[in-house]
Design a protein around this motif. Structure first.
Motif, mmCIF file in Angstrom:
data_model
loop_
_atom_site.group_PDB
_atom_site.id
_atom_site.type_symbol
_atom_site.label_atom_id
_atom_site.label_comp_id
_atom_site.label_asym_id
_atom_site.label_seq_id
_atom_site.Cartn_x
_atom_site.Cartn_y
_atom_site.Cartn_z
ATOM 1 N N SER A 1 0.514 -1.010 -0.150
ATOM 2 C CA SER A 1 -0.094 -0.892 -0.178
ATOM 3 C C SER A 1 1.366 1.268 0.079
ATOM 4 O O SER A 1 0.449 2.553 -0.061
ATOM 5 C CB SER A 1 -0.794 -0.205 1.394
ATOM 6 N N SER A 2 2.115 0.303 0.084
ATOM 7 C CA SER A 2 2.993 2.310 0.394
ATOM 8 C C SER A 2 4.256 2.033 1.022
ATOM 9 O O SER A 2 4.717 1.380 1.525
ATOM 10 C CB SER A 2 2.530 3.906 1.737
ATOM 11 N N THR A 3 5.648 2.118 0.141
ATOM 12 C CA THR A 3 6.541 1.303 0.444
ATOM 13 C C THR A 3 7.256 2.658 -0.037
ATOM 14 O O THR A 3 7.651 3.360 -0.529
ATOM 15 C CB THR A 3 7.203 0.284 -0.251
ATOM 16 N N MET A 4 9.463 2.544 -0.286
ATOM 17 C CA MET A 4 9.706 3.067 -0.763
ATOM 18 C C MET A 4 11.465 1.886 -1.402
ATOM 19 O O MET A 4 10.890 0.143 -1.313
ATOM 20 C CB MET A 4 11.193 3.211 1.007
ATOM 21 N N VAL A 5 11.855 2.585 -2.148
ATOM 22 C CA VAL A 5 12.642 2.061 -3.033
ATOM 23 C C VAL A 5 13.318 2.626 -2.862
ATOM 24 O O VAL A 5 13.755 3.984 -3.721
ATOM 25 C CB VAL A 5 12.152 1.015 -3.966
ATOM 26 N N LEU A 6 15.279 2.394 -3.028
ATOM 27 C CA LEU A 6 16.375 3.152 -3.904
ATOM 28 C C LEU A 6 16.383 3.589 -5.170
ATOM 29 O O LEU A 6 16.290 2.674 -6.120
ATOM 30 C CB LEU A 6 17.392 2.298 -3.316
ATOM 31 N N HIS B 1 10.258 -0.152 -11.975
ATOM 32 C CA HIS B 1 11.875 0.246 -11.645
ATOM 33 C C HIS B 1 11.764 1.623 -11.227
ATOM 34 O O HIS B 1 11.227 2.678 -12.384
ATOM 35 C CB HIS B 1 11.981 -0.674 -12.884
ATOM 36 N N ALA B 2 11.851 2.021 -10.256
ATOM 37 C CA ALA B 2 12.232 3.042 -10.416
ATOM 38 C C ALA B 2 13.785 3.940 -11.064
ATOM 39 O O ALA B 2 14.952 2.974 -11.297
ATOM 40 C CB ALA B 2 13.376 3.058 -8.644
ATOM 41 N N ASN C 1 8.445 5.592 -2.310
ATOM 42 C CA ASN C 1 9.393 6.456 -2.283
ATOM 43 C C ASN C 1 10.335 6.674 -3.430
ATOM 44 O O ASN C 1 11.232 5.489 -2.359
ATOM 45 C CB ASN C 1 8.984 6.835 -0.837
ATOM 46 N N VAL C 2 10.759 6.871 -4.309
ATOM 47 C CA VAL C 2 12.135 7.046 -4.481
ATOM 48 C C VAL C 2 12.977 7.554 -3.406
ATOM 49 O O VAL C 2 12.833 8.529 -3.609
ATOM 50 C CB VAL C 2 11.911 7.335 -6.177
ATOM 51 N N LEU C 3 14.221 6.300 -3.294
ATOM 52 C CA LEU C 3 15.046 7.485 -1.782
ATOM 53 C C LEU C 3 16.643 7.194 -2.709
ATOM 54 O O LEU C 3 16.744 6.456 -3.365
ATOM 55 C CB LEU C 3 15.036 6.334 -0.620
#
Length: 88
Positions: free
Chosen positions: A10-15, A58-59, A83-85
């Motif tokens: 539902s919501s996540t982060m990825v580098l 794919h970020a 959220n892309v970090l």
């Protein structure tokens, strides 16, 4: 009758340069899971990156910020935020 889509996570982060596997579940007008997928939805993306044919986001290799991903068939929509970090 398809009524609602739920996109997970539902919501996540990825580098930067990473991937996130997306899953779409379909629910009927009573909130019960559909036993057979209609398969009539597609992904819309607001932000950088792309989604491959296997449903993986794919970020981009650089840049940060939120990306809104919708599974939709026009009238029914499910949303998730990735959220892309930056890798520092």
């Amino acid at each position: 009758v398809p009524w609602e889509f739920q996109v997970t996570p539902s919501s996540t982060m990825v580098l930067n340069g990473g991937t996130v596997a997306l899953d779409v579940k379909e629910f009927d007008q009573f909130g019960d899971p559909l036993l057979v997928s209609t398969g009539s939805w597609h992904f819309d993306l607001e932000g950088p990156g792309y989604i491959d044919n296997d449903g993986r986001y794919h970020a981009p290799p650089s840049g940060t910020g939120p990306v809104t991903i919708r599974a939709t068939n026009g009238t029914i929509t499910g949303v998730t935020i990735v959220n892309v970090l930056d890798l520092l």
